[in-house]
Write a protein that holds these residues in place. Structure first.
Motif, mmCIF file in Angstrom:
data_model
loop_
_atom_site.group_PDB
_atom_site.id
_atom_site.type_symbol
_atom_site.label_atom_id
_atom_site.label_comp_id
_atom_site.label_asym_id
_atom_site.label_seq_id
_atom_site.Cartn_x
_atom_site.Cartn_y
_atom_site.Cartn_z
ATOM 1 N N THR A 322 15.457 -3.652 1.777
ATOM 2 C CA THR A 322 14.262 -4.242 2.376
ATOM 3 C C THR A 322 13.652 -3.318 3.413
ATOM 4 O OG1 THR A 322 15.127 -6.489 2.014
ATOM 5 C CG2 THR A 322 13.365 -6.230 3.642
ATOM 6 N N GLN A 323 14.475 -2.786 4.307
ATOM 7 C CA GLN A 323 13.948 -1.886 5.330
ATOM 8 C C GLN A 323 13.365 -0.624 4.703
ATOM 9 O OE1 GLN A 323 16.699 -0.864 8.481
ATOM 10 N NE2 GLN A 323 15.109 0.062 9.730
ATOM 11 N N ALA A 324 14.077 -0.061 3.733
ATOM 12 C CA ALA A 324 13.559 1.127 3.041
ATOM 13 C C ALA A 324 12.241 0.809 2.334
ATOM 14 C CB ALA A 324 14.591 1.634 2.036
ATOM 15 N N GLY A 325 12.168 -0.350 1.711
ATOM 16 C CA GLY A 325 10.960 -0.731 0.988
ATOM 17 C C GLY A 325 9.758 -0.886 1.899
ATOM 18 N N LEU A 326 9.962 -1.425 3.102
ATOM 19 C CA LEU A 326 8.852 -1.582 4.040
ATOM 20 C C LEU A 326 8.393 -0.234 4.582
ATOM 21 C CD1 LEU A 326 9.889 -4.819 5.956
ATOM 22 C CD2 LEU A 326 8.202 -4.583 4.136
ATOM 23 N N PHE A 327 9.326 0.677 4.832
ATOM 24 C CA PHE A 327 8.938 2.034 5.241
ATOM 25 C C PHE A 327 8.087 2.688 4.140
ATOM 26 C CE2 PHE A 327 12.633 2.467 8.371
ATOM 27 C CZ PHE A 327 11.794 2.498 9.470
ATOM 28 N N GLN A 328 8.501 2.528 2.902
ATOM 29 C CA GLN A 328 7.768 3.135 1.790
ATOM 30 C C GLN A 328 6.392 2.509 1.617
ATOM 31 O OE1 GLN A 328 10.674 2.569 -1.277
ATOM 32 N NE2 GLN A 328 12.002 4.185 -0.488
ATOM 33 N N ARG A 329 6.274 1.208 1.855
ATOM 34 C CA ARG A 329 4.961 0.570 1.797
ATOM 35 C C ARG A 329 4.022 1.160 2.846
ATOM 36 N NH1 ARG A 329 5.688 -5.979 0.813
ATOM 37 N NH2 ARG A 329 6.500 -5.838 -1.328
ATOM 38 N N MET A 330 4.541 1.421 4.028
ATOM 39 C CA MET A 330 3.725 2.024 5.077
ATOM 40 C C MET A 330 3.207 3.398 4.648
ATOM 41 S SD MET A 330 6.003 1.085 8.424
ATOM 42 C CE MET A 330 4.939 1.908 9.601
ATOM 43 N N ILE A 331 4.091 4.177 4.035
ATOM 44 C CA ILE A 331 3.714 5.537 3.635
ATOM 45 C C ILE A 331 2.623 5.514 2.579
ATOM 46 C CG2 ILE A 331 4.538 7.632 2.472
ATOM 47 C CD1 ILE A 331 7.268 7.144 3.789
ATOM 48 N N HIS A 332 2.726 4.617 1.616
ATOM 49 C CA HIS A 332 1.849 4.659 0.447
ATOM 50 C C HIS A 332 0.635 3.733 0.529
ATOM 51 C CE1 HIS A 332 4.721 7.239 -1.521
ATOM 52 N NE2 HIS A 332 5.684 6.359 -1.348
ATOM 53 N N SER A 333 0.628 2.823 1.490
ATOM 54 C CA SER A 333 -0.488 1.882 1.576
ATOM 55 C C SER A 333 -1.757 2.565 2.080
ATOM 56 C CB SER A 333 -0.127 0.723 2.510
ATOM 57 O OG SER A 333 -1.229 -0.137 2.679
ATOM 58 N N LYS A 334 -2.881 2.229 1.461
ATOM 59 C CA LYS A 334 -4.170 2.730 1.925
ATOM 60 C C LYS A 334 -4.708 1.888 3.079
ATOM 61 C CE LYS A 334 -5.503 4.678 -2.546
ATOM 62 N NZ LYS A 334 -6.505 4.665 -3.655
ATOM 63 N N ASP A 335 -4.126 0.707 3.258
ATOM 64 C CA ASP A 335 -4.533 -0.182 4.344
ATOM 65 C C ASP A 335 -3.517 -0.118 5.480
ATOM 66 O OD1 ASP A 335 -6.743 -1.152 2.855
ATOM 67 O OD2 ASP A 335 -5.380 -2.482 1.758
ATOM 68 N N ALA A 336 -3.951 -0.414 6.691
ATOM 69 C CA ALA A 336 -3.048 -0.478 7.845
ATOM 70 C C ALA A 336 -2.286 -1.804 7.792
ATOM 71 C CB ALA A 336 -3.841 -0.362 9.137
ATOM 72 N N LEU A 337 -0.970 -1.744 7.750
ATOM 73 C CA LEU A 337 -0.123 -2.932 7.627
ATOM 74 C C LEU A 337 0.460 -3.327 8.980
ATOM 75 C CD1 LEU A 337 1.844 -1.854 4.425
ATOM 76 C CD2 LEU A 337 -0.270 -3.195 4.539
ATOM 77 N N GLU A 338 0.748 -4.623 9.138
ATOM 78 C CA GLU A 338 1.470 -5.136 10.296
ATOM 79 C C GLU A 338 2.665 -5.914 9.764
ATOM 80 O OE1 GLU A 338 -1.209 -7.393 12.678
ATOM 81 O OE2 GLU A 338 -2.600 -5.731 12.982
ATOM 82 N N LEU A 339 3.856 -5.364 9.920
ATOM 83 C CA LEU A 339 5.035 -5.881 9.245
ATOM 84 C C LEU A 339 6.054 -6.413 10.249
ATOM 85 C CD1 LEU A 339 5.453 -2.870 6.781
ATOM 86 C CD2 LEU A 339 4.321 -5.048 6.302
#
Length: 354
Positions: A322-339
């Motif tokens: 889960t933690q790895a997946g959220l880091f990867q979402r941050m890297i690849h997302s074109k939008d600014a995320l708040e997790l």
């Protein structure tokens, strides 16, 4: 050898030039020829220097700024960030809420819009982590916004993983989720316990948070949960064996998130709670929070009773992903995320379902 003898014998230096020995004349020529023949071979197989390689375009290098109010940033979180794909990880310690805005703006204005920049919030305090996250959000400027991920002490992703693992056991064995179930959380003064209580309440459970001494800290936590997340948590006393037994008899699910190496519930207590469906424990250090729990248990019955157990390493596997997946979402997302832990739960649920 002949050269040294002639020089020591006092002969004129010209004797060295008049010596017709062919070996002396051919050696330099031979070495020069060899050098000429070898030089192209070495040059031919030589790799291009790294300095000549094409540099990454500005803003494309994944950079993570890790902010912690403690005196150090957790090496666990640093390793997770690097292994998840961040090329540069920059930890900052002793960061207060008032420091966050300036740090975030220095990070975003030094790179172009839509840069692959991330902000991570660590520490051990859920209230402080959320305040720092809010400060980071308010420091953003349009077109320069970047993703922010709060996971103090890894507790948000641990709590999310525990709730998701228990939900999987409930669906697989009882064909139901948390809605309407009675959930008791032991160790709720910690971040893992509190976050798991809020997640379960969000899923429709009736959640009690158990005090191991006084009720006042949990009353304050319940008020915070109501104001911040619009959920209801019920503080209950559980500092004696009799009170624990009463809680177990009136619960369908229990989470234990107490300190490492502290036993909270005994086999005897569990055996006297036949209606208890599932027990989960995040303590991976013996004695475990739930006596008889196996670290890898993932829905098997606990010894001496029908309650199904979920152990710390079964939870830890999902937490890691889960933690790895959220880091990867941050890297690849074109939008600014708040997790935060709510986003972590949604991903953990996907992971256990897959």
């Amino acid at each position: 050898m002949r050269l040294s003898v002639e020089m020591s014998s006092g002969e004129p230096v010209r004797a060295l030039h008049s010596d017709p020995a062919p070996a002396v004349k051919k050696r330099p020529k031979k070495r020069a020829d060899a050098a000429k023949s070898e030089a192209p071979k070495k040059a031919k197989g030589r790799a291009r220097p790294k300095a000549q390689e094409k540099a990454a375009a500005p803003g494309t290098l994944p950079i993570l700024y890790m902010l912690s109010p403690q005196k150090f940033m957790s090496p666990f979180d640093c390793n997770m960030a690097v292994d998840s794909g961040y090329t540069v990880v920059l930890p900052y310690d002793n960061v207060g809420v008032a420091d966050v805005g300036a740090l975030v703006q220095d990070a975003i204005f030094s790179r172009p819009p839509n840069a692959r920049t991330g902000i991570f919030i660590g520490g051990k305090d859920i209230t402080l982590a959320l305040e720092m996250m809010n400060a980071a959000r308010h420091a953003m400027v349009p077109s320069f916004e970047v993703s922010v991920f709060a996971d103090p002490g890894g507790s948000f992703t641990t709590a999310a993983a525990m709730v998701a693992c228990v939900e999987r056991v409930l669906k697989r064995n009882f064909s139901r989720g948390f809605s309407g179930l009675r959930v008791a959380v032991f160790g709720a003064t910690g971040v893992v316990g509190f976050a798991s209580a809020v997640i379960a309440a969000n899923e429709g459970a009736n959640v009690s948070v158990v005090a191991h001494d006084t009720l006042e800290p949990l009353i304050a936590s319940a008020e915070f949960a109501a104001d911040t997340f619009n959920v209801s948590l019920k503080p209950v006393a559980g500092h004696t064996d009799a009170l624990k037994a009463k809680i177990l008899r009136s619960s369908d699910v229990i989470f234990t998130a107490g300190p490492a190496g502290v036993n909270i519930l005994t086999r005897r207590q569990l055996a006297r709670a036949p209606g208890l469906l599932v027990a989960a424990d995040v303590n991976a250090v013996t004695p475990f929070g739930v006596e008889g729990m196996d670290l890898f248990m993932n829905g098997a019955p606990l010894p001496g009773c029908g309650t199904l157990g979920v152990g710390a390493l079964a939870i830890g596997d999902v937490k890691y992903k889960t933690q790895a997946g959220l880091f990867q979402r941050m890297i690849h997302s074109k939008d600014a995320l708040e997790l935060d832990f709510r986003d972590a739960f949604l991903l953990a649920r996907e992971i256990v379902a897959g």
